[in-house]
Enzyme design. Structure first.
Site, PDB file in Angstrom:
ATOM      1  N   LYS A 169      -3.238   8.154   3.071  1.00  0.00           N
ATOM      2  CA  LYS A 169      -4.558   7.755   3.685  1.00  0.00           C
ATOM      3  C   LYS A 169      -4.475   8.472   5.222  1.00  0.00           C
ATOM      4  O   LYS A 169      -5.763   9.221   5.959  1.00  0.00           O
ATOM      5  CB  LYS A 169      -5.135   6.485   4.008  1.00  0.00           C
ATOM      6  CG  LYS A 169      -5.860   5.827   2.792  1.00  0.00           C
ATOM      7  CD  LYS A 169      -6.949   6.617   1.646  1.00  0.00           C
ATOM      8  CE  LYS A 169      -7.408   5.917   0.838  1.00  0.00           C
ATOM      9  NZ  LYS A 169      -8.333   6.580  -0.003  1.00  0.00           N
ATOM     10  N   TYR A 189       0.482  -0.768   0.544  1.00  0.00           N
ATOM     11  CA  TYR A 189      -0.008   0.317   0.100  1.00  0.00           C
ATOM     12  C   TYR A 189       0.940   1.444  -0.112  1.00  0.00           C
ATOM     13  O   TYR A 189       0.184   2.079   0.090  1.00  0.00           O
ATOM     14  CB  TYR A 189      -1.077  -0.049   1.056  1.00  0.00           C
ATOM     15  CG  TYR A 189      -2.301   0.478   0.590  1.00  0.00           C
ATOM     16  CD1 TYR A 189      -3.451   0.411   0.091  1.00  0.00           C
ATOM     17  CD2 TYR A 189      -1.972   1.841   1.989  1.00  0.00           C
ATOM     18  CE1 TYR A 189      -4.472   1.766  -0.356  1.00  0.00           C
ATOM     19  CE2 TYR A 189      -3.949   2.268   1.695  1.00  0.00           C
ATOM     20  CZ  TYR A 189      -4.462   2.260   0.341  1.00  0.00           C
ATOM     21  OH  TYR A 189      -5.620   3.309   0.773  1.00  0.00           O
TER      22      TYR A 189
HETATM   23  P1  NDP Z   1     -12.186   2.963  -8.609  1.00  0.00           P
HETATM   24  O1  NDP Z   1     -10.784   2.759  -9.815  1.00  0.00           O
HETATM   25  O2  NDP Z   1     -13.856   2.662  -9.237  1.00  0.00           O
HETATM   26  O3  NDP Z   1     -12.803   5.048  -8.376  1.00  0.00           O
HETATM   27  C1  NDP Z   1     -11.314   5.402  -8.567  1.00  0.00           C
HETATM   28  C2  NDP Z   1     -11.513   7.252  -8.643  1.00  0.00           C
HETATM   29  O4  NDP Z   1     -11.017   8.175  -8.366  1.00  0.00           O
HETATM   30  C3  NDP Z   1     -11.690   6.790  -9.751  1.00  0.00           C
HETATM   31  O5  NDP Z   1     -13.594   7.518 -10.431  1.00  0.00           O
HETATM   32  C4  NDP Z   1     -11.205   8.081 -10.370  1.00  0.00           C
HETATM   33  O6  NDP Z   1     -11.911   9.069 -11.426  1.00  0.00           O
HETATM   34  C5  NDP Z   1     -11.003   9.410  -9.346  1.00  0.00           C
HETATM   35  N1  NDP Z   1     -10.152  10.046 -10.131  1.00  0.00           N
HETATM   36  C6  NDP Z   1      -8.697   9.956  -9.306  1.00  0.00           C
HETATM   37  N2  NDP Z   1      -7.723  11.141 -10.044  1.00  0.00           N
HETATM   38  C7  NDP Z   1      -8.478  11.642  -9.953  1.00  0.00           C
HETATM   39  C8  NDP Z   1      -8.666  13.003 -10.128  1.00  0.00           C
HETATM   40  N3  NDP Z   1      -7.066  13.823 -10.220  1.00  0.00           N
HETATM   41  N4  NDP Z   1      -9.793  13.973  -9.806  1.00  0.00           N
HETATM   42  C9  NDP Z   1     -11.090  13.250  -9.487  1.00  0.00           C
HETATM   43  N5  NDP Z   1     -11.157  12.130  -9.664  1.00  0.00           N
HETATM   44  C10 NDP Z   1     -10.033  10.991  -9.769  1.00  0.00           C
HETATM   45  O7  NDP Z   1     -11.680   2.899  -6.882  1.00  0.00           O
HETATM   46  P2  NDP Z   1     -12.797   2.039  -5.769  1.00  0.00           P
HETATM   47  O8  NDP Z   1     -14.103   3.022  -5.759  1.00  0.00           O
HETATM   48  O9  NDP Z   1     -11.679   1.732  -5.406  1.00  0.00           O
HETATM   49  O10 NDP Z   1     -12.058   3.683  -4.702  1.00  0.00           O
HETATM   50  C11 NDP Z   1     -12.711   4.933  -4.443  1.00  0.00           C
HETATM   51  C12 NDP Z   1     -11.939   4.685  -3.150  1.00  0.00           C
HETATM   52  O11 NDP Z   1     -12.338   3.935  -1.815  1.00  0.00           O
HETATM   53  C13 NDP Z   1     -10.881   5.685  -2.907  1.00  0.00           C
HETATM   54  O12 NDP Z   1     -10.355   6.959  -2.052  1.00  0.00           O
HETATM   55  C14 NDP Z   1     -10.021   4.722  -2.778  1.00  0.00           C
HETATM   56  O13 NDP Z   1      -8.737   4.643  -1.797  1.00  0.00           O
HETATM   57  C15 NDP Z   1     -11.167   4.132  -1.793  1.00  0.00           C
HETATM   58  N6  NDP Z   1     -10.882   2.651  -0.989  1.00  0.00           N
HETATM   59  C16 NDP Z   1     -11.067   1.465  -1.771  1.00  0.00           C
HETATM   60  C17 NDP Z   1     -10.636   0.556  -1.688  1.00  0.00           C
HETATM   61  C18 NDP Z   1     -11.045  -1.236  -1.901  1.00  0.00           C
HETATM   62  O14 NDP Z   1     -10.809  -2.270  -2.005  1.00  0.00           O
HETATM   63  N7  NDP Z   1     -11.366  -1.067  -3.432  1.00  0.00           N
HETATM   64  C19 NDP Z   1     -10.817   0.171   0.494  1.00  0.00           C
HETATM   65  C20 NDP Z   1     -10.573   0.936   0.515  1.00  0.00           C
HETATM   66  C21 NDP Z   1     -10.322   2.145   0.858  1.00  0.00           C
HETATM   67  P3  NDP Z   1     -11.463   8.846 -13.493  1.00  0.00           P
HETATM   68  O15 NDP Z   1     -11.416   7.081 -13.459  1.00  0.00           O
HETATM   69  O16 NDP Z   1     -12.566   9.587 -13.919  1.00  0.00           O
HETATM   70  O17 NDP Z   1      -9.986   9.761 -13.382  1.00  0.00           O
HETATM   71  C1  N5H Z   2      -2.698  -3.516   0.083  1.00  0.00           C
HETATM   72  C2  N5H Z   2      -3.385  -2.957  -0.948  1.00  0.00           C
HETATM   73  C3  N5H Z   2      -2.746  -3.486  -1.971  1.00  0.00           C
HETATM   74  C4  N5H Z   2      -2.211  -2.903  -3.083  1.00  0.00           C
HETATM   75  C5  N5H Z   2      -2.482  -1.130  -2.925  1.00  0.00           C
HETATM   76  C6  N5H Z   2      -3.180  -1.150  -4.067  1.00  0.00           C
HETATM   77  C7  N5H Z   2      -3.690   0.527  -3.644  1.00  0.00           C
HETATM   78  C8  N5H Z   2      -4.793   1.252  -4.455  1.00  0.00           C
HETATM   79  C9  N5H Z   2      -5.499   2.386  -4.091  1.00  0.00           C
HETATM   80  C10 N5H Z   2      -4.347   3.083  -5.926  1.00  0.00           C
HETATM   81  C11 N5H Z   2      -6.058   4.734  -5.186  1.00  0.00           C
HETATM   82  C12 N5H Z   2      -4.728   3.040  -6.519  1.00  0.00           C
HETATM   83  C13 N5H Z   2      -4.020   3.079  -8.248  1.00  0.00           C
HETATM   84  O1  N5H Z   2      -4.332   4.798  -8.176  1.00  0.00           O
HETATM   85  C14 N5H Z   2      -4.251   2.753  -9.211  1.00  0.00           C
HETATM   86  C15 N5H Z   2      -3.404   3.774 -10.687  1.00  0.00           C
HETATM   87  O2  N5H Z   2      -2.492   3.761 -10.310  1.00  0.00           O
HETATM   88  C16 N5H Z   2      -3.981   2.353 -11.798  1.00  0.00           C
HETATM   89  N1  N5H Z   2      -5.566   2.607 -12.450  1.00  0.00           N
HETATM   90  C17 N5H Z   2      -6.127   3.910 -12.958  1.00  0.00           C
HETATM   91  O3  N5H Z   2      -5.405   4.767 -13.572  1.00  0.00           O
HETATM   92  C18 N5H Z   2      -7.478   2.991 -13.155  1.00  0.00           C
HETATM   93  C19 N5H Z   2      -7.397   3.506 -14.500  1.00  0.00           C
HETATM   94  C20 N5H Z   2      -8.105   4.167 -12.118  1.00  0.00           C
HETATM   95  C21 N5H Z   2      -9.446   4.530 -12.089  1.00  0.00           C
HETATM   96  O4  N5H Z   2      -8.040   4.433 -10.776  1.00  0.00           O
HETATM   97  C22 N5H Z   2      -7.518   5.527  -9.938  1.00  0.00           C
HETATM   98  N2  N5H Z   2      -7.666   5.093  -9.231  1.00  0.00           N
HETATM   99  O5  N5H Z   2      -8.002   6.955 -10.668  1.00  0.00           O
HETATM  100  C23 N5H Z   2      -5.236  -1.941  -0.797  1.00  0.00           C
HETATM  101  C24 N5H Z   2      -5.839  -3.192  -1.019  1.00  0.00           C
HETATM  102  C25 N5H Z   2      -6.307  -4.309  -0.817  1.00  0.00           C
HETATM  103  C26 N5H Z   2      -6.964  -2.233  -1.016  1.00  0.00           C
HETATM  104  C27 N5H Z   2      -7.706  -0.509  -1.551  1.00  0.00           C
HETATM  105  C28 N5H Z   2      -7.266  -1.523  -3.486  1.00  0.00           C
HETATM  106  C29 N5H Z   2      -6.896  -0.054  -1.381  1.00  0.00           C
HETATM  107  C30 N5H Z   2      -7.608   2.144  -2.100  1.00  0.00           C
HETATM  108  O6  N5H Z   2      -7.759   2.422  -1.556  1.00  0.00           O
HETATM  109  O7  N5H Z   2      -8.237   1.726  -2.764  1.00  0.00           O
END
Ligand code: NDP
Ligand code: N5H
Length: 258
Positions: A166, A159
């Site tokens: 975070k 992470y």
């Molecule tokens: P998604 O990929 O569905 O959502 C991530 C969102 O972040 C996308 O809609 C993306 O929009 C948006 N984003 C990234 N960069 C920008 C930017 N510059 N401006 C505006 N929006 C932006 O993933 P999740 O639903 O998993 O993530 C949502 C939140 O939940 C995050 O804060 C994540 O850390 C948190 N979270 C997720 C967990 C998991 O296991 N999935 C666990 C705990 C917390 P776009 O694609 O349009 O760029």
């Molecule tokens: C311990 C873990 C697993 C390892 C770490 C994962 C972290 C994820 C968080 C970030 C937000 C992921 C991320 O930024 C992915 C990007 O580099 C590439 N993806 C993209 O650009 C896609 C297309 C767009 C939609 O994504 C975003 N973010 O814009 C953590 C997991 C067990 C839990 C988890 C997944 C946490 C979290 O914060 O999301």
């Protein structure tokens, strides 16, 4: 007091597709009768967001705005436009995070300055920027909810920089709760358990992370979008009126396990 959100309008930021946690929140708010406003960053997700909203009964009433949270002008214009179009807002869900892929594996020690700043800019500072922009629209008070993860409280493998971002987000929730409390605006975080979303995609051993949850979390099952959605609904409703600066874990209880 009832749990209905009829007559209220909420901004949901961060729906990329149907797996997004933001979409779980949107569905819960919609079920409670809320009117929804969606913001998306990437133009390529606009259609996906519009198509999803169209699946909601009465979803034609939803509004959509492009908002990249790294761009202050874009944030200001977006909320100005929302104010012109709807006037008062009752709450906002911030479901946004980003870190460069290469920073989400290996040794945290190798985190680059650029990677650190990017993760903090998008995943942490954006909550403050957005809260400041939405405050004038929340003239009747209301709630702001963001999403965090256990990796900000403890070291979770891979992470890395996102954990530090975070931790910064979690502290921002408390400072913002203090700033905005006098305006009747509450600020809270949901710490969600791992959910397979687009962001989580490509993340190394997500399967083994989920297996661990299924074996060791008190509830012995993974977290769902709906569970997070319903807690967001609680935090954005009057039933949580005495709660601010709080973090609620919606993670099958995993965070209590040593
Ligand atoms: P998604 O990929 O569905 O959502 C991530 C969102 O972040 C996308 O809609 C993306 O929009 C948006 N984003 C990234 N960069 C920008 C930017 N510059 N401006 C505006 N929006 C932006 O993933 P999740 O639903 O998993 O993530 C949502 C939140 O939940 C995050 O804060 C994540 O850390 C948190 N979270 C997720 C967990 C998991 O296991 N999935 C666990 C705990 C917390 P776009 O694609 O349009 O760029
Ligand atoms: C311990 C873990 C697993 C390892 C770490 C994962 C972290 C994820 C968080 C970030 C937000 C992921 C991320 O930024 C992915 C990007 O580099 C590439 N993806 C993209 O650009 C896609 C297309 C767009 C939609 O994504 C975003 N973010 O814009 C953590 C997991 C067990 C839990 C988890 C997944 C946490 C979290 O914060 O999301």
């Amino acid at each position: 007091m009832n749990m209905s959100l009829q007559g209220r309008t909420y901004v949901v930021m961060g729906v990329a597709n149907k797996r997004s946690i933001a979409w779980g929140i949107a569905q819960s708010l919609h079920k409670a009768g809320a009117r929804l406003i969606f913001t998306y960053a990437a133009e390529r997700f606009e259609k996906s967001v519009r198509d999803l909203a169209a699946t909601l009964e009465g979803g034609e009433e939803s509004l959509f705005y492009q908002c990249d949270v790294t761009d202050d002008e874009n944030i200001m214009e977006t909320f100005q436009q929302i104010q012109n179009d709807v006037g008062v807002i009752h709450g906002l869900a911030h479901c946004i995070a980003f870190a460069n892929k290469e920073e989400l594996k290996g040794d945290f020690l190798n985190t680059s300055r650029d990677g650190f700043l990017t993760a903090h800019n998008i995943s942490s500072y954006s909550l403050t920027a957005v809260s400041r922009a939405v405050q004038p629209l929340m003239s009747e008070g209301g709630g702001i909810v963001t999403l965090t993860y256990l990796g900000g409280e403890r070291v979770v493998p891979n992470y890395n920089v996102m954990g530090v971002a975070k931790a910064s987000l979690d502290a921002s929730v408390k400072y913002l709760a203090e700033s905005l409390g006098k305006h009747g605006i509450r600020v809270n975080a949901i710490s969600a358990g791992p959910i397979r979303t687009l962001s989580a995609k490509g993340v190394g051993d997500f399967n083994s992370i989920l297996k661990d949850i299924e074996e060791r979390a008190p509830l012995r099952r993974p977290t769902t979008q709906e569970e997070v959605g319903d807690t967001a609904y609680f935090l954005l409703s009057d039933f949580s009126r005495g709660v601010t600066g709080e973090m609620i874990h919606v993670d099958s209880g995993f965070h209590i396990i040593g």
